[in-house]
Design a protein around this motif. Sequence first.
Motif, PDB file in Angstrom:
ATOM      1  N   THR A  16       0.815  -1.213   0.000  1.00  0.00           N
ATOM      2  CA  THR A  16       0.000   0.000   0.000  1.00  0.00           C
ATOM      3  C   THR A  16       0.847   1.262   0.000  1.00  0.00           C
ATOM      4  N   GLU A  17       2.002   1.214   0.633  1.00  0.00           N
ATOM      5  CA  GLU A  17       2.879   2.386   0.651  1.00  0.00           C
ATOM      6  C   GLU A  17       3.326   2.733  -0.773  1.00  0.00           C
ATOM      7  N   ALA A  18       3.751   1.722  -1.528  1.00  0.00           N
ATOM      8  CA  ALA A  18       4.183   1.942  -2.913  1.00  0.00           C
ATOM      9  C   ALA A  18       2.998   2.341  -3.794  1.00  0.00           C
ATOM     10  N   SER A  42      10.596   7.680   4.855  1.00  0.00           N
ATOM     11  CA  SER A  42      10.284   9.073   5.144  1.00  0.00           C
ATOM     12  C   SER A  42       9.441   9.643   4.010  1.00  0.00           C
ATOM     13  N   HIS A  43       8.301  10.214   4.350  1.00  0.00           N
ATOM     14  CA  HIS A  43       7.415  10.771   3.320  1.00  0.00           C
ATOM     15  C   HIS A  43       8.118  11.858   2.514  1.00  0.00           C
ATOM     16  N   ALA A  44       8.849  12.731   3.181  1.00  0.00           N
ATOM     17  CA  ALA A  44       9.522  13.826   2.484  1.00  0.00           C
ATOM     18  C   ALA A  44      10.557  13.291   1.504  1.00  0.00           C
ATOM     19  N   SER A  45      11.323  12.301   1.909  1.00  0.00           N
ATOM     20  CA  SER A  45      12.356  11.738   1.036  1.00  0.00           C
ATOM     21  C   SER A  45      11.740  11.047  -0.173  1.00  0.00           C
ATOM     22  N   LYS A  46      10.702  10.257   0.061  1.00  0.00           N
ATOM     23  CA  LYS A  46      10.044   9.541  -1.044  1.00  0.00           C
ATOM     24  C   LYS A  46       9.404  10.516  -2.010  1.00  0.00           C
ATOM     25  N   ASP A  47       8.691  11.510  -1.473  1.00  0.00           N
ATOM     26  CA  ASP A  47       8.016  12.479  -2.330  1.00  0.00           C
ATOM     27  C   ASP A  47       9.027  13.286  -3.132  1.00  0.00           C
ATOM     28  N   GLY A  48      10.115  13.686  -2.485  1.00  0.00           N
ATOM     29  CA  GLY A  48      11.147  14.452  -3.180  1.00  0.00           C
ATOM     30  C   GLY A  48      11.785  13.652  -4.302  1.00  0.00           C
TER      31      GLY A  48
END
Length: 59
Positions: A16-18, A42-48
């Motif tokens: 679900t995360e992916a 980390s949401h910020a790292s993945k989104d970036g």
Amino acid sequence: MSNTPMEESGHALPDTEAEELAAKHGISLEEAKRHIREQGHSHASKDGAAEAAKMKPPQ
């Protein structure tokens, strides 16, 4: 301790995360999984990473 199985009779559970990252950024599920492996959870790292990948021209 929980009695909930981690896998359903040999079938992997959905990632679900992916799936959420792929839908949010309009990228493939495989790309999203790669970003998670490389950047962690980390949401910020993945989104970036996902946003930066969208900005790169196709090779």
